[in-house]
Enzyme design. Structure first.
Site, mmCIF file in Angstrom:
data_model
loop_
_atom_site.group_PDB
_atom_site.id
_atom_site.type_symbol
_atom_site.label_atom_id
_atom_site.label_comp_id
_atom_site.label_asym_id
_atom_site.label_seq_id
_atom_site.Cartn_x
_atom_site.Cartn_y
_atom_site.Cartn_z
ATOM 1 N N GLY A 192 -1.638 3.781 -17.031
ATOM 2 C CA GLY A 192 -1.313 3.194 -15.732
ATOM 3 C C GLY A 192 0.109 3.436 -15.276
ATOM 4 O O GLY A 192 0.633 2.701 -14.435
ATOM 5 N N LYS B 227 12.310 8.289 -1.821
ATOM 6 C CA LYS B 227 13.321 7.356 -2.311
ATOM 7 C C LYS B 227 14.730 7.857 -1.985
ATOM 8 O O LYS B 227 15.606 7.073 -1.613
ATOM 9 C CB LYS B 227 13.167 7.151 -3.819
ATOM 10 N N LEU C 264 14.913 -2.969 -9.511
ATOM 11 C CA LEU C 264 16.362 -2.777 -9.583
ATOM 12 C C LEU C 264 16.997 -2.992 -8.220
ATOM 13 O O LEU C 264 16.454 -2.566 -7.205
ATOM 14 C CB LEU C 264 16.683 -1.367 -10.093
ATOM 15 N N GLU D 132 0.475 7.165 -10.368
ATOM 16 C CA GLU D 132 -0.394 6.790 -9.264
ATOM 17 C C GLU D 132 -1.831 7.129 -9.649
ATOM 18 O O GLU D 132 -2.062 7.909 -10.595
ATOM 19 C CB GLU D 132 -0.002 7.569 -8.003
ATOM 20 N N THR E 217 0.839 -1.188 0.000
ATOM 21 C CA THR E 217 0.000 0.000 0.000
ATOM 22 C C THR E 217 0.883 1.250 0.000
ATOM 23 O O THR E 217 2.103 1.172 0.063
ATOM 24 C CB THR E 217 -0.879 0.046 1.262
ATOM 25 N N ASP F 156 7.353 11.515 -3.852
ATOM 26 C CA ASP F 156 7.771 10.116 -4.042
ATOM 27 C C ASP F 156 9.280 10.028 -4.271
ATOM 28 O O ASP F 156 9.955 9.173 -3.697
ATOM 29 C CB ASP F 156 7.008 9.529 -5.233
ATOM 30 N N GLY G 144 6.234 0.312 -13.008
ATOM 31 C CA GLY G 144 5.479 -0.798 -13.569
ATOM 32 C C GLY G 144 5.139 -1.814 -12.510
ATOM 33 O O GLY G 144 5.954 -2.132 -11.644
ATOM 34 N N ALA H 213 11.820 0.037 -8.134
ATOM 35 C CA ALA H 213 11.021 -1.136 -8.488
ATOM 36 C C ALA H 213 11.865 -2.408 -8.330
ATOM 37 O O ALA H 213 12.289 -2.727 -7.239
ATOM 38 C CB ALA H 213 10.457 -0.995 -9.898
#
Length: 802
Positions: free
Chosen positions: A650, A668, A599, A653, A541, A664, A783, A597
């Site tokens: 898609g 990170k 990586l 978000e 989530t 975001d 993705g 993601a």
């Protein structure tokens, strides 16, 4: 004393010879600080040889003289081997005068005199180690524990804290800025006579002194690295337990395991200090931490055995009330600190059976006899005990079955399950204990481990992971030798829980039918299950509510795999709190899916740091969404239309402003900074948002209706960049000094950060090893499939840690 002070205790095997003393000095140089306390036992077999001397003194003076000469030579040789001649001579003069005094003693000796004799070994160790430390430029002083510890003789003498505390404080204040090398094993009574503290008395000295001095941690150094899943001398594949709950350790000690004693743990339970067990012969071979953790237990961790067990059988005549006998006897024994190892009540025969070690047998018998219970007392000897120990073991159906199955063909006197649910005990009449222990260990710990998985979030990423897990489940189980079952799927308002397992391939089609409204908190529901050895929560989530529960997950004994960035990028106080509670409970928190993601970014940065590299700077394009947008943005299509197109495909978000405002990317960057060893607070990052304030409070539909507002400012910057032969990219940067920025930059068209495939992320890592030529990690950074792959990778990695 201050709460940073520690206490180190070294047993006799750690001080057996000059090489051992030298090793202990090296350990203290590395692991202790000025002002730390050190408790020492007698070197090697010194106490046993003093016991031999006392026995011989009453029987044969010639043998006694030979033992004393041998012991004197051993102690003198230790001094000669370790100290320069001038310093050695001073200690040897003092030592020889003490041996002269010992040789002048004549039998019979009183008990206090014998205790004083046996205490010499600790005095000699303390004096020698203190002198050795001083020679190594570690200022220290030898302290006799009898100067401040007070206790009265008994079966298991207890230190009187009220009397000892002010005396100890007085001694400590006299020796500031020094390491204090204190004798273990002994105290004085009110008459000034030596009282020995019994079995494991030096360990008890260590924790009681540590508690009185309010140290932060006591480390007991011995010839083993800590607590194993079984006695490694018997079970070759027994594994070291890095963490043991205090209640589990206390239960193991209650069952007379040699590595721990119940009295050693009492001061730990009554104070705030931690306890660690380590091996002085191989300091880096691992350790066991004894800590107060809240994690619920899921079964056995240790199998243990004990020989020389005795049964006290109390038989009441049929005319008396047997029902009241058991609570009366147990209450009496508990009050006297003589609780049995296990007991059985045979109401049909009016018989109560109590198991004891030989050490406590006489004391228990005397206690029962003094109460005049009008019972017939019989003692059976020559029995043994086998036990499986671990919080919740009595509720673990697999472990209970395995325990009873192993012993089904053995002559068992009786079985006993503790009310605390910490152990299953069998009192047996057999000599085949070593082979039984091996079979029991294999039965409980080498059977297939069951792992239950709870998925929080069934959106795009959650659905992709469900598909991936369904296809990979069999292969994962085959590769790891474990079973993996999805037992819960949690959505915002509903959840589906099934302890028997949920078919991952049917979640999306059946969730609305199977799920129930979340009227009851799902976490206790999961915690109540007992058929799984490990529970793993997957948080896919972006929920603050779920992130806020990470502490609870660890405290309930669950592992966590997270794609949710909120905890990893939270204020450092909460972030470190989460890390600490997972470490203390022996649980794992993996979060490679939070950055890049699929990586391997987190892994790489952490591995560089832990391998000795020093991260100097991090930079790159951390958002697959923003990577796609700026790769496409050449002025031919307005930026707002590109955002709409990315949303329809898609790539963003559900609310694209979550990508466009830079939060975001900031999260990170904070996560990577912390992985690289840099402290960075979220508010310290300068973030350029692409969302004008006028668009912030709108609904998603209203946002798209007015999205053209995005275009004007970016169009001007694009025109300027193109006039200079440059392109626009959304870049994150961090320097070792902690300067962190996130925002749009104009880069040369040939710049490494400018030439990516759409949706690609790129991470450039500059370090001590990669300073002139940064280490670059590049690939798809957005993705649902690649993020699901990162979650599955973390699950695979976690399975190798279980």
């Amino acid at each position: 004393m201050n709460n940073a002070t520690q206490l180190h205790k070294f047993g006799g095997s750690s001080l057996a010879n000059a090489e051992c003393f030298d090793r202990v000095a090296n350990i203290l140089a590395e692991y202790s600080n000025v002002g730390d306390l050190v408790i020492v036992s007698a070197a090697g077999s010194t106490t046993n040889n003093l016991l031999r001397w006392l026995t011989a003194l009453e029987k044969d003076g010639r043998i006694a003289h030979e033992i004393l000469l041998e012991l004197r030579s051993y102690q003198n040789q230790l001094i000669s081997d370790l100290l320069p001649q001038k310093t050695a001579a001073l200690l040897q003069d003092l030592l020889n005068s003490e041996f002269t005094a010992l040789s002048a003693l004549n039998a019979p000796l009183t008990e206090p005199q014998k205790s004083a004799v046996l205490g010499h070994g600790e005095v000699w160790s303390s004096r020698l180690l203190s002198a050795l430390l001083c020679e190594r430029d570690m200022q220290s002083v030898a302290i006799d524990s009898r100067d401040f510890l007070r206790a009265e003789a008994g079966t298991q003498p207890e230190i009187d804290r009220n009397l000892s505390w002010p005396l100890m404080k007085s001694v400590l204040v006299q020796h500031p800025h020094k390491r204090l090398v204190i004798t273990g094993f002994m105290a004085y009574n009110q008459q000034g006579e030596t009282v020995l503290l019994g079995r494991n008395g030096s360990d008890y000295s260590a924790t009681i002194v540590g508690a009185l001095a309010e140290v932060s941690k006591v480390t007991i150094w011995s010839d083993v690295a800590g607590v194993y899943s079984a006695d490694p001398r018997i079970v070759e594949d027994a594994c070291l337990l890095p963490l043991l709950r205090l209640d589990e350790a206390s239960e193991l000690a209650r069952l007379a395991a040699p590595v721990l004693h119940s009295r050693t743990l009492q001061p730990v339970a009554q104070s705030a200090m931690d306890l660690e067990l380590r091996c002085s012969h191989q300091p880096e071979s691992g350790s066991t931490r004894i800590e107060r953790v809240l994690a619920s237990g899921r079964g056995a961790k240790i199998v243990t055995s004990l020989d020389d067990v005795n049964l006290i059988e109390l038989t009441l005549s049929q005319a008396h009330d047997f029902e009241s006998l058991e609570p009366q006897v147990l209450a009496l024994l508990n009050k006297a600190q003589l609780a049995p190892l296990a007991y059985e009540s045979q109401s049909d025969q009016h018989c109560l059976r109590l198991a004891y070690t030989s050490e406590l047998l006489a004391g228990a018998l005397a206690c029962i006899e003094s109460a005049n219970f009008e019972v017939a007392i019989e003692v059976k000897t020559g029995l043994s005990l086998l036990a499986a120990v671990g919080a919740g073991v009595t509720n673990n159906a697999n472990h209970c079955f395995g325990f009873y199955q192993t012993l089904k063909s053995v002559n068992v006197e009786f079985m006993f399950e503790t009310e605390s649910e910490l152990s299953i005990i069998a009192v047996v009449r057999t000599t085949a204990i070593p082979s039984l222990l091996k079979v029991l260990h294999k039965q409980l710990f080498q059977a297939q481990k069951r792992v239950g998985i709870v998925l929080c979030g069934k959106g795009n990423i959650g659905s992709s992971w469900l598909d991936l897990f369904a296809s990979q489940k069999d292969e994962l189980e085959k590769r790891r030798g474990m079973s993996f079952d999805l037992i819960g799927v949690i959505a915002s308002q509903h959840y589906w829980f099934d302890e028997k397992g949920i078919d991952a391939s049917k979640v999306n089609s059946q969730f609305s039918e199977k799920a129930v409204a979340a009227e009851e908190d799902w976490l206790p529901l999961v915690n109540r299950q007992t058929s799984f050895d490990e529970i793993v929560v997957l948080d896919v989530t972006a929920s603050q509510q779920v992130s806020d529960r990470y502490l609870e997950f660890a405290e309930h004994g669950m592992h966590l795999i997270s794609a949710n960035k909120l905890a990893g990028s939270a204020p450092s106080e909460f972030y470190h709190q989460v890390q600490d509670v997972f470490a203390k409970t022996g649980r794992h928190w993996l979060y490679n899916a939070t950055v890049g993601a699929g990586l391997p970014v987190n892994h790489t940065v952490r591995d560089l740091r832990e391998s000795g590299d020093d991260i100097v700077a991090l930079s790159g394009i951390f958002s697959g969404t923003l990577s796609w947008l700026f790769q496409q943005y050449d002025g031919s299509i307005p930026f707002s239309e590109l955002v709409d197109l990315a949303w329809q495909q898609g790539l963003t978000e559900p609310d694209p402003r979550a990508d466009l405002d830079g939060t975001d990317v900031m999260r990170k960057l904070v996560i990577l900074a912390r992985e690289s060893g840099l402290e960075l607070e979220p508010e310290s990052v300068k973030v350029e948002s692409l969302v004008p304030e006028s668009l912030l409070a709108l609904s998603v539909d209203e946002f798209f209706h007015q999205a053209s507002i995005l275009n004007e400012a970016l169009a001007e910057r694009l025109d300027k960049a193109q006039s200079e032969g440059k392109v626009l990219r959304y870049i994150a940067r961090l320097s070792k000094e902690g300067e962190a920025t996130v925002g749009v930059e104009a880069l040369e068209a040939h710049h490494s950060l400018a030439n990516l495939l759409p949706c690609d992320n790129i991470f450039a890592i500059e370090s001590k090893w990669y300073k002139d030529n940064p280490l670059v990690i590049r690939g798809p950074g957005a993705g649902r499939e690649v993020t699901a792959g990162a979650l599955q990778s973390d699950l695979n990695r976690l399975s190798s840690l279980l």
